[in-house]
Design a protein around this motif. Structure first.
Motif, PDB file in Angstrom:
ATOM      1  N   ALA A 112     -13.643   1.271  -7.684  1.00 18.09           N
ATOM      2  CA  ALA A 112     -13.722   1.320  -9.189  1.00 18.09           C
ATOM      3  C   ALA A 112     -14.054   2.747  -9.990  1.00 18.09           C
ATOM      4  CB  ALA A 112     -14.831   0.707 -10.133  1.00 18.09           C
ATOM      5  N   GLU A 113     -14.719   3.532  -9.251  1.00 21.42           N
ATOM      6  CA  GLU A 113     -14.342   5.320 -10.261  1.00 21.42           C
ATOM      7  C   GLU A 113     -12.990   5.721 -10.135  1.00 21.42           C
ATOM      8  OE1 GLU A 113     -16.681   6.988 -11.204  1.00 21.42           O
ATOM      9  OE2 GLU A 113     -18.291   6.521  -9.875  1.00 21.42           O
ATOM     10  N   TYR A 114     -12.230   5.423  -8.976  1.00 20.93           N
ATOM     11  CA  TYR A 114     -11.165   5.839  -9.068  1.00 20.93           C
ATOM     12  C   TYR A 114      -9.643   5.187  -9.537  1.00 20.93           C
ATOM     13  CZ  TYR A 114     -10.262   9.161  -5.239  1.00 20.93           C
ATOM     14  OH  TYR A 114      -9.834   9.997  -4.430  1.00 20.93           O
ATOM     15  N   GLU A 115     -10.429   3.684 -10.266  1.00 22.27           N
ATOM     16  CA  GLU A 115      -9.198   3.193 -10.943  1.00 22.27           C
ATOM     17  C   GLU A 115      -9.803   3.457 -12.517  1.00 22.27           C
ATOM     18  OE1 GLU A 115      -6.963   0.129 -11.330  1.00 22.27           O
ATOM     19  OE2 GLU A 115      -6.803   0.244  -8.517  1.00 22.27           O
ATOM     20  N   GLN A 144     -12.261  14.567  -3.149  1.00 19.36           N
ATOM     21  CA  GLN A 144     -11.167  13.581  -2.468  1.00 19.36           C
ATOM     22  C   GLN A 144     -10.066  14.751  -3.223  1.00 19.36           C
ATOM     23  OE1 GLN A 144     -11.323  10.101  -1.888  1.00 19.36           O
ATOM     24  NE2 GLN A 144     -12.457   9.798   0.187  1.00 19.36           N
ATOM     25  N   LEU A 145     -10.015  14.454  -4.305  1.00 17.78           N
ATOM     26  CA  LEU A 145      -9.311  14.903  -5.346  1.00 17.78           C
ATOM     27  C   LEU A 145      -8.418  16.130  -5.385  1.00 17.78           C
ATOM     28  CD1 LEU A 145      -9.223  12.793  -8.553  1.00 17.78           C
ATOM     29  CD2 LEU A 145      -7.641  12.847  -7.827  1.00 17.78           C
ATOM     30  N   PRO A 154      -7.591   2.809   4.054  1.00 16.05           N
ATOM     31  CA  PRO A 154      -6.035   2.851   3.019  1.00 16.05           C
ATOM     32  C   PRO A 154      -6.113   2.512   1.647  1.00 16.05           C
ATOM     33  CG  PRO A 154      -6.655   1.434   5.046  1.00 16.05           C
ATOM     34  CD  PRO A 154      -7.584   2.396   4.389  1.00 16.05           C
ATOM     35  N   GLU A 155      -6.947   1.987   0.852  1.00 23.84           N
ATOM     36  CA  GLU A 155      -7.410   2.075  -0.860  1.00 23.84           C
ATOM     37  C   GLU A 155      -7.322   2.592  -1.261  1.00 23.84           C
ATOM     38  OE1 GLU A 155      -8.094  -1.040  -3.858  1.00 23.84           O
ATOM     39  OE2 GLU A 155      -8.430  -1.837  -1.455  1.00 23.84           O
ATOM     40  N   LEU A 156      -8.294   3.822  -0.266  1.00 21.48           N
ATOM     41  CA  LEU A 156      -8.337   5.310  -1.417  1.00 21.48           C
ATOM     42  C   LEU A 156      -7.724   6.323  -1.065  1.00 21.48           C
ATOM     43  CD1 LEU A 156     -12.870   5.204   0.000  1.00 21.48           C
ATOM     44  CD2 LEU A 156     -11.396   4.644  -2.602  1.00 21.48           C
ATOM     45  N   LYS A 157      -6.825   6.103  -0.153  1.00 17.14           N
ATOM     46  CA  LYS A 157      -5.920   6.664  -0.154  1.00 17.14           C
ATOM     47  C   LYS A 157      -4.528   7.170  -0.767  1.00 17.14           C
ATOM     48  CE  LYS A 157      -6.177   8.364   5.273  1.00 17.14           C
ATOM     49  NZ  LYS A 157      -5.263   8.046   6.298  1.00 17.14           N
ATOM     50  N   GLU A 158      -4.808   5.857  -1.015  1.00 13.91           N
ATOM     51  CA  GLU A 158      -3.401   5.252  -1.997  1.00 13.91           C
ATOM     52  C   GLU A 158      -3.859   5.039  -3.623  1.00 13.91           C
ATOM     53  OE1 GLU A 158      -1.211   1.239  -3.447  1.00 13.91           O
ATOM     54  OE2 GLU A 158      -1.932   1.597  -1.075  1.00 13.91           O
ATOM     55  N   LEU A 159      -5.348   5.307  -3.660  1.00 15.15           N
ATOM     56  CA  LEU A 159      -5.632   5.795  -5.185  1.00 15.15           C
ATOM     57  C   LEU A 159      -5.096   7.154  -5.064  1.00 15.15           C
ATOM     58  CD1 LEU A 159      -8.909   2.669  -5.487  1.00 15.15           C
ATOM     59  CD2 LEU A 159      -6.673   2.861  -6.902  1.00 15.15           C
ATOM     60  N   ARG A 160      -5.587   7.789  -4.435  1.00 14.32           N
ATOM     61  CA  ARG A 160      -5.937   9.257  -4.715  1.00 14.32           C
ATOM     62  C   ARG A 160      -4.448   9.871  -4.482  1.00 14.32           C
ATOM     63  NH1 ARG A 160      -8.730  12.843   0.613  1.00 14.32           N
ATOM     64  NH2 ARG A 160      -5.797  11.863   1.374  1.00 14.32           N
ATOM     65  N   VAL A 161      -3.048   9.111  -3.743  1.00 16.89           N
ATOM     66  CA  VAL A 161      -2.113   9.929  -4.173  1.00 16.89           C
ATOM     67  C   VAL A 161      -1.597   9.568  -5.332  1.00 16.89           C
ATOM     68  CG1 VAL A 161       0.257   8.950  -3.213  1.00 16.89           C
ATOM     69  CG2 VAL A 161      -1.795   9.661  -1.491  1.00 16.89           C
ATOM     70  N   GLU A 165      -0.452  11.892  -8.533  1.00 20.45           N
ATOM     71  CA  GLU A 165       0.842  12.029  -8.734  1.00 20.45           C
ATOM     72  C   GLU A 165       0.462  12.411 -10.448  1.00 20.45           C
ATOM     73  OE1 GLU A 165       2.560   8.227  -7.401  1.00 20.45           O
ATOM     74  OE2 GLU A 165       3.290   9.532  -5.000  1.00 20.45           O
ATOM     75  N   LEU A 166       0.014  11.522 -10.983  1.00 27.27           N
ATOM     76  CA  LEU A 166      -0.300  11.489 -12.275  1.00 27.27           C
ATOM     77  C   LEU A 166      -0.823  12.955 -12.888  1.00 27.27           C
ATOM     78  CD1 LEU A 166      -2.167   7.669 -12.736  1.00 27.27           C
ATOM     79  CD2 LEU A 166      -0.087   8.869 -13.612  1.00 27.27           C
TER      80      LEU A 166
END
Length: 197
Positions: A112-115, A144-145, A154-161, A165-166
């Protein structure tokens, strides 16, 4: 009413590139009009006047350099994992430029924090901001950022990527951890979204 010192033809092009619909003016003196959110831009021969309840909905797109703002984000999960929501606020020298909060389904608190961060970054990009100072009370997301902590999830890795990018779309950015009291508006918006479900 803010008057933006910008060539009306350049302003029209900037707004068109940002996806804002341009209409003909209402009088013989108006070259064109555009609306976004709670703001209306009216172009005359040598100036653009922005009016409405939230002029920064358009002035940030029109001003040279796109502007700078603080971006606050917070995610909430009741049950972790459980029902989750996000909250975010973008604050410039003019005050709160944009904010939002919404339920996002079943997530962990870190998801939720990443979202919340992703929604805030997309809103800042869509406002045309060039420089952002990102603030959140999630030490995990901030570290992490910044590359100080890794993740095996894996999901947090994808959210971090996606977040990184943004961030690359801005001319300058930084990310800092702040206490919950500093992040209060984003926290309130996330919790209100959960309460309203």
């Amino acid at each position: 009413m803010p008057t933006v010192t910008v060539d009306p033809a350049d302003a029209r092009e900037r707004l068109r590139e940002a996806g804002v619909e341009i209409r003909e003016g209402n009088t013989e003196h108006e070259r064109w009009r555009a609306e976004r959110g709670d703001a209306v831009a009216v172009a005359y021969d040598d100036k653009v006047v922005v009016q409405g309840g939230s002029p920064t909905d358009l002035t940030l797109l029109l001003e040279d350099g796109g502007g700078r703002a603080h971006v606050y984000f917070d995610g909430a999960s009741r049950g972790n994992p459980g029902p989750a929501a996000v909250g975010w606020a973008i604050v410039s020298s003019d005050g709160v430029v944009a904010e939002g909060g919404e339920e996002i389904g079943h997530r962990t608190n870190n998801q939720a924090e990443y979202e919340a961060l992703l929604r805030a970054l997309r809103a800042a990009r869509d406002l045309g901001l060039d420089e952002i100072d990102v603030r959140g009370d999630s030490q995990l997301v901030v570290k992490q950022l910044r590359g100080e902590w890794n993740t095996n999830d894996p999901e947090l890795k994808e959210l971090r990527v996606t977040a990184r990018e943004l961030l690359r779309e801005f001319d300058r950015w930084d990310v800092e951890h702040v206490p919950r009291e500093i992040n209060e508006r984003a926290d309130d918006l996330a919790n209100e979204a959960l309460d309203d479900r």
